[in-house]
Scaffold this active site. Structure first.
Site, PDB file in Angstrom:
ATOM      1  N   MET A   1      -5.484  -7.328   9.070  1.00  0.00           N
ATOM      2  CA  MET A   1      -4.872  -6.457  10.074  1.00  0.00           C
ATOM      3  C   MET A   1      -5.746  -5.232  10.325  1.00  0.00           C
ATOM      4  SD  MET A   1      -0.872  -6.823   9.191  1.00  0.00           S
ATOM      5  CE  MET A   1      -1.093  -6.524   7.467  1.00  0.00           C
TER       6      MET A   1
ATOM      7  N   CYS B   1       7.807 -38.722 -19.861  1.00  0.00           N
ATOM      8  CA  CYS B   1       6.449 -39.161 -20.195  1.00  0.00           C
ATOM      9  C   CYS B   1       5.661 -39.555 -18.953  1.00  0.00           C
ATOM     10  CB  CYS B   1       6.475 -40.293 -21.200  1.00  0.00           C
ATOM     11  SG  CYS B   1       7.263 -41.782 -20.585  1.00  0.00           S
TER      12      CYS B   1
ATOM     13  N   GLY C   1      -8.108  -7.569   4.966  1.00  0.00           N
ATOM     14  CA  GLY C   1      -8.918  -7.645   6.181  1.00  0.00           C
ATOM     15  C   GLY C   1      -8.261  -8.334   7.362  1.00  0.00           C
TER      16      GLY C   1
ATOM     17  N   ARG D   1      -3.281   2.970   8.673  1.00  0.00           N
ATOM     18  CA  ARG D   1      -3.590   1.677   8.046  1.00  0.00           C
ATOM     19  C   ARG D   1      -2.366   0.800   7.954  1.00  0.00           C
ATOM     20  NH1 ARG D   1      -8.120   2.425   4.019  1.00  0.00           N
ATOM     21  NH2 ARG D   1      -8.636   4.605   4.188  1.00  0.00           N
TER      22      ARG D   1
ATOM     23  N   LYS E   1       0.833  -1.202   0.000  1.00  0.00           N
ATOM     24  CA  LYS E   1       0.000   0.000   0.000  1.00  0.00           C
ATOM     25  C   LYS E   1       0.871   1.256   0.000  1.00  0.00           C
ATOM     26  CE  LYS E   1      -3.871  -0.030   2.204  1.00  0.00           C
ATOM     27  NZ  LYS E   1      -4.571  -0.393   3.413  1.00  0.00           N
TER      28      LYS E   1
ATOM     29  N   TYR F   1      11.784 -32.699 -24.892  1.00  0.00           N
ATOM     30  CA  TYR F   1      10.322 -32.600 -24.943  1.00  0.00           C
ATOM     31  C   TYR F   1       9.696 -33.094 -23.642  1.00  0.00           C
ATOM     32  CZ  TYR F   1      10.172 -37.676 -25.758  1.00  0.00           C
ATOM     33  OH  TYR F   1      10.310 -39.021 -25.627  1.00  0.00           O
TER      34      TYR F   1
ATOM     35  N   SER G   1      13.391 -41.750 -22.299  1.00  0.00           N
ATOM     36  CA  SER G   1      12.189 -41.053 -21.873  1.00  0.00           C
ATOM     37  C   SER G   1      12.031 -41.328 -20.389  1.00  0.00           C
ATOM     38  CB  SER G   1      10.979 -41.558 -22.656  1.00  0.00           C
ATOM     39  OG  SER G   1       9.828 -40.895 -22.201  1.00  0.00           O
TER      40      SER G   1
ATOM     41  N   ARG H   1      -3.557  -1.614  -6.512  1.00  0.00           N
ATOM     42  CA  ARG H   1      -2.735  -2.832  -6.521  1.00  0.00           C
ATOM     43  C   ARG H   1      -3.189  -3.689  -7.690  1.00  0.00           C
ATOM     44  NH1 ARG H   1      -5.449  -4.982  -0.944  1.00  0.00           N
ATOM     45  NH2 ARG H   1      -7.534  -5.260  -1.770  1.00  0.00           N
TER      46      ARG H   1
ATOM     47  N   HIS I   1      -4.304 -45.895 -11.197  1.00  0.00           N
ATOM     48  CA  HIS I   1      -4.816 -46.216 -12.529  1.00  0.00           C
ATOM     49  C   HIS I   1      -5.940 -45.270 -12.928  1.00  0.00           C
ATOM     50  CE1 HIS I   1      -7.400 -48.394 -15.387  1.00  0.00           C
ATOM     51  NE2 HIS I   1      -6.234 -48.744 -15.910  1.00  0.00           N
TER      52      HIS I   1
HETATM   53  C1  PEP Z   1       6.140 -43.926 -15.786  1.00  0.00           C
HETATM   54  O1  PEP Z   1       6.476 -44.844 -15.049  1.00  0.00           O
HETATM   55  O2  PEP Z   1       6.398 -42.734 -15.551  1.00  0.00           O
HETATM   56  C2  PEP Z   1       5.382 -44.217 -17.004  1.00  0.00           C
HETATM   57  C3  PEP Z   1       5.097 -43.260 -17.864  1.00  0.00           C
HETATM   58  O3  PEP Z   1       4.921 -45.479 -17.170  1.00  0.00           O
HETATM   59  P1  PEP Z   1       3.601 -46.056 -16.459  1.00  0.00           P
HETATM   60  O4  PEP Z   1       2.924 -44.928 -15.775  1.00  0.00           O
HETATM   61  O5  PEP Z   1       2.811 -46.648 -17.555  1.00  0.00           O
HETATM   62  O6  PEP Z   1       4.185 -47.055 -15.552  1.00  0.00           O
END
Ligand code: PEP
Ligand code: MG
Length: 884
Positions: A107, A841, A105, A96, A26, A861, A774, A349, A465
């Site tokens: 303080m 992945c 609100g 203030r 402020k 990636y 990966s 602000r 899962h």
């Molecule tokens: C992992 O283990 O990160 C993966 C992508 O394989 P899954 O989740 O199928 O075991």
């Protein structure tokens, strides 16, 4: 000498917006507004360093503070032309709080300070309005009495009520000057009785009392809790702002208001907010009177906009709005007061906003030239973007919470409760909306999850899962909702004494984890032009590619629609559960000999080949990483007696034989059991069939389109370089066979997942046979922590709550442990093969803070579920911008 006090206004601006750590948000912004020529009542800020000093020295002040405060007050007096404590023309001030980040609100604040029995008479004369003067005095006693002296605020209300009863009046606004005078006398009397001391008459005593109260409020329970919830360190402290009072309650040409420079819920470029004529700040928030809209465009019948009621001040405010946005280059949340038609700014602000508003404001501001494209990309929170891609619950809709689980896959869904995947599918085919409720799901439930509008499980964590599959499909999912118990036999779920039967309606919110009884109204996502525009800007600055985890044609198409640049993980086992082929899979598992398995695999080959033909066609020209079979074989076999009998019959197998095989294959810890490349090594014919399907499909598409796909074949759960050497040799042999048979040749790569600590630590040796790595960070997290993905839900929330884990490590990568392994593997891999392709992945591939980590390691990636692709594109762009 330390400077403890910084003046602002009337041409003396010692602070600026950059000094927010020292002056609080402020104070810094008041100084900034004053220095860009906006009308700010003069004042001064006592720094946050004084707050820290105060707490380090048993609530005392530095010796030279008093002189600096006196000088600050002189600055105000000179600027306004009135004097503090003057009985003719008294200066009144507000006191203030103001921390580095706003803590709305939490303080304390004191207004109208400087009034006493003598100065109130001066105010009567100076303002020419006795009613106003006495109302101000009683407001001051009330605020100071409760905030500084700790008198219960109800006792003040009682006194007003008594005066109203006596005079037969019902509204505060009806009370006259003598009646407010009576109220003020009653207040003083009550304060003397409650505190044992008369109400302080000396303005300086009042000022130090208020300053002390603001500093003390830094440690009140509300503020402490708020800081804990928002990770605000206690050392930061608050500043205190002392500022000349301006009055919005001095008549019909006075007003006070709170507004946003743009609509904070839609982002629309319209002045948005509320104001009240003849009122002081707290009246707007207190809800006693109904505030009116700022812009005439927003006025409903019967409302009087400020634009119409106070055109001059409104025009000035519109000018201020433009100046502020130009200066701060962001949407502002401002407070103002109009005194006798003159506008004063009391606060500005950066305004809080919804996800939709943040997108619209960022894109609009870039188009208006206020910010550049990179800045717009930085402004939108990727996690908030996720909300825009899914239906959400209408915030205005009524709802009744039944239980709360993990927010496993975003979006909201309503439907009738079903307890089995088959029923989900059957009912969905009839056009019914269903919510599939399971204790936990397994690969056999995929068709039901696909058919359902949403999925609810009572067990399992964020990478269970159900969670992984639901995210992949873009289905909302609440997982691990332990407060609900499911009774499959009686087709009922219950929580806290409430029962919901199969066929009754339930709503789930996968973004919050909440479950509601009945249906709740929803808002559909709007993938407007702004969304596409921001994505385009993000793509221009992004370094990492973004791929999707997808196996079905539908997933692949969704992924492309959301801008995926390839498939980073095709989990081939998901292709095996289709009713047309599960029989062949089971026949393969039941076979005792290699020859028997080959017969069954030959039945699977055409299906699998078609899968890849479809994928390659959709992903034309883009890389597709196909992971060979990973899960342990028992996952494909039936488990209950009833199912065993049914399946045995359909395969023409013996029931006892099937039961024995299922027992033989069952494992105590399947995550560490006979799975991944271990299967490919014990049953080479499985990977051979899969490799054949891939190469035959690639050659077919290559011949057909003259643009051959480049398959990347990925081996799961490799721990040693020998495993990869063996499986790679199998694949290469099949490739040569297929190329010879078809007379066609395609480029391909063979790589591995890095999902075991040993693989990460020996990545240099593994890289000798790998074209790419990966990172399977789901398994890598599981094996690094020794933490089962499916069982962790029982105690993970507690660990996070107690701060043992800063975040769920299955959601956001653990940079110190799992991340260290990723870093080691990346370095070792590159040392052996400089151009080895590196990606991720695991589910972390769609999590913004994990994506920042991936950028810091220089991965090529990230791959995530199709619906998270836009989130990943934006997060990758932000990570790249931050790294520059
Ligand atoms: C992992 O283990 O990160 C993966 C992508 O394989 P899954 O989740 O199928 O075991
Ligand atoms: Mg894995």
């Amino acid at each position: 000498m330390t400077q403890w006090v910084y003046c602002f206004g009337a041409g003396r601006n010692e602070g600026s917006a950059e000094m927010r750590n020292l002056l609080g948000g402020k104070g810094a912004n008041l100084a900034e507004m004053a220095s860009i020529g906006l009308p700010v009542p003069p004042g001064f800020t006592i720094t946050t360093e004084v707050c820290t000093w105060y707490y380090q020295h048993e609530r005392r002040y530095p010796a030279d503070l008093e002189a600096q405060v006196k000088a600050g007050l002189k600055h105000i007096e000179a600027a306004v032309g009135t004097r503090f404590g003057d009985t003719h023309k008294p200066l009144l001030v507000s006191v203030r709080s103001g921390a580095r980040v706003s803590m709305p609100g939490m303080m304390d604040t004191v207004l109208n300070l400087g009034l006493n029995d003598a100065t109130v008479e001066g105010l009567v004369v100076a303002s020419g309005d006795a009613r106003f003067a006495w109302d101000s005095y009683r407001r001051f006693i009330q605020m100071y009495g409760s905030v500084v002296l700790g008198v219960d605020h109800h006792r003040f209300e009682e006194i007003i009520e008594n005066v109203k009863l006596d005079t037969g009046k019902t509204e505060d606004t009806e009370l006259t000057a003598p009646e407010w005078h009576r109220v003020a006398d009653g207040y003083k009397e009550m304060v003397r009785e409650a505190t044992g001391r008369p109400f302080p008459q000396d303005p300086w005593e009042q000022l130090w009392g208020a300053v002390g109260a603001v500093f003390s409020s830094w440690q009140n329970q509300r503020a402490v809790t708020y800081r804990r919830l928002h990770d605000i360190p206690a050392e930061w402290g608050t500043a205190v702002n002392v500022q000349a009072m301006v009055f919005g309650n001095m008549g019909q040409d006075c007003a006070t208001g709170v507004c946003f420079t743009r609509d904070p819920s839609t982002g629309e470029n319209i002045f948005y907010g509320e104001y009240l004529i003849n009122a002081q700040g707290e009246d707007v928030v207190a809800g006693i009177r109904t505030p009116q809209p700022m812009a005439q465009l927003k006025a409903k019948p019967g409302e009087r906009s400020m634009e119409v009621a106070m055109p001059k001040a409104y025009a000035e405010l519109v000018q201020v709005r433009q100046t502020l946005e130009r200066h701060y280059r962001d949407m502002q949340d401002i407070e103002f007061t109009v005194q006798s038609n003159k506008l004063y700014m009391l606060q500005t602000r950066n305004g809080k906003r919804t996800a939709a508003a943040s997108l619209k404001i960022a894109v609009d501001m870039a188009r208006e030239g206020l910010i550049d494209h990179s800045e717009a990309v930085k402004r939108v929170n990727p996690a908030a973007l996720d909300q825009l891609l899914h239906p959400t619950l209408d915030p205005k809709a009524a709802r009744k919470v039944l239980a709360k689980g993990l927010p496993a896959s975003p979006g909201a869904a309503s439907g009738i409760v079903v307890f089995s995947a088959d029923e989900a599918e059957a009912r969905a085919q009839k056009g019914e909306a269903v919510i599939l409720v399971r204790i936990e799901t397994s690969p056999e439930d995929i068709h039901g999850m696909h058919a359902a509008k949403g999925v609810l499980t009572t067990r399992g964590g964020m990478t269970s899962h159900a969670a992984v599959v639901a995210r992949g499909m873009g289905r909302p999912c609440v997982a691990g909702c332990g407060g609900i118990s499911v009774d499959y036999n009686n087709q009922v779920l219950s929580s806290g004494g409430v029962q919901v039967r199969g066929g009754e309606v339930l709503t789930i919110d996968g973004s919050t984890g909440e479950v509601y009884v009945g249906s709740v109204a929803m808002i559909e996502p709007q993938l407007s032009g702004d969304f596409a525009t921001l994505m385009e800007w993000a793509d221009r600055v992004r370094r990492m590619k973004v791929r999707a985890n997808a196996e079905t044609p539908l997933d692949a198409e969704t992924a492309r629609k959301f801008g995926a640049e390839g498939i980073g993980l095709c989990r081939t086992e998901h292709m095996f559960f289709d009713p047309e082929r599960i029989g062949a899979v089971r026949q393969m598992i039941m076979a005792e000999t290699e020859a028997g398995r080959r017969v069954a695999l030959a039945r699977l080959l055409p299906f699998q080949r078609q899968d890849f033909v479809d994928l390659f066609r959709i992903m034309a020209g883009l890389p597709v990483t196909i992971r060979l079979l990973d899960p342990p074989l028992h996952e494909f076999l039936p488990h209950s007696e009833y199912e065993i009998a049914e399946v045995a019959q359909s395969l023409g197998a013996n029931v006892d034989e099937m039961r024995r095989r299922a027992q033989e294959l069952s494992e105590a810890n399947p995550m560490l059991g006979h799975r991944g490349c271990r299967l490919g090594i014990s049953f080479p014919e499985i990977y051979e069939m899969q490799a054949r399907a891939i190469f035959e499909a690639a050659c077919r598409i290559g011949k057909e389109t003259h643009k051959a796909p480049h398959p990347e074949i990925m081996i799961p759960l490799v721990a040693t370089h020998r495993e990869l050497e063996i499986t790679r040799a199998q694949i290469e042999r099949v490739a040569q066979e297929v190329f010879a048979e078809t007379g066609y040749h395609v480029e391909y790569s063979v790589g591995t997942m890095i999902e075991l600590p040993r693989a990460a630590l020996t990545a240099d040796a593994i890289a000798e046979s790998a074209d790419f790595f990966s990172f399977g960070t789901n398994d890598l997290t599981q094996t690094t922590f020794g933490l089962s993905r499916d069982d962790a839900g029982k105690f993970l929330p507690l660990y996070v709550e107690k701060g043992i884990f800063p975040k769920d490590p299955f959601v956001s990568i653990d940079p110190e442990g799992v991340g260290a392994l990723v870093r080691i593997a990346a370095e070792k891999g590159r040392r052996v093969k400089a151009d080895i392709k590196l990606g991720i992945c695991g589910e972390h591939g769609g999590d913004p803070s994990s994506i920042h980590f991936c950028e810091s390691v220089g991965l090529d990636y990230v791959s995530c579920s199709p619906y998270r692709v836009p989130v990943a594109r934006l997060a990758a762009a932000q990570a790249a911008l931050m790294r520059r």
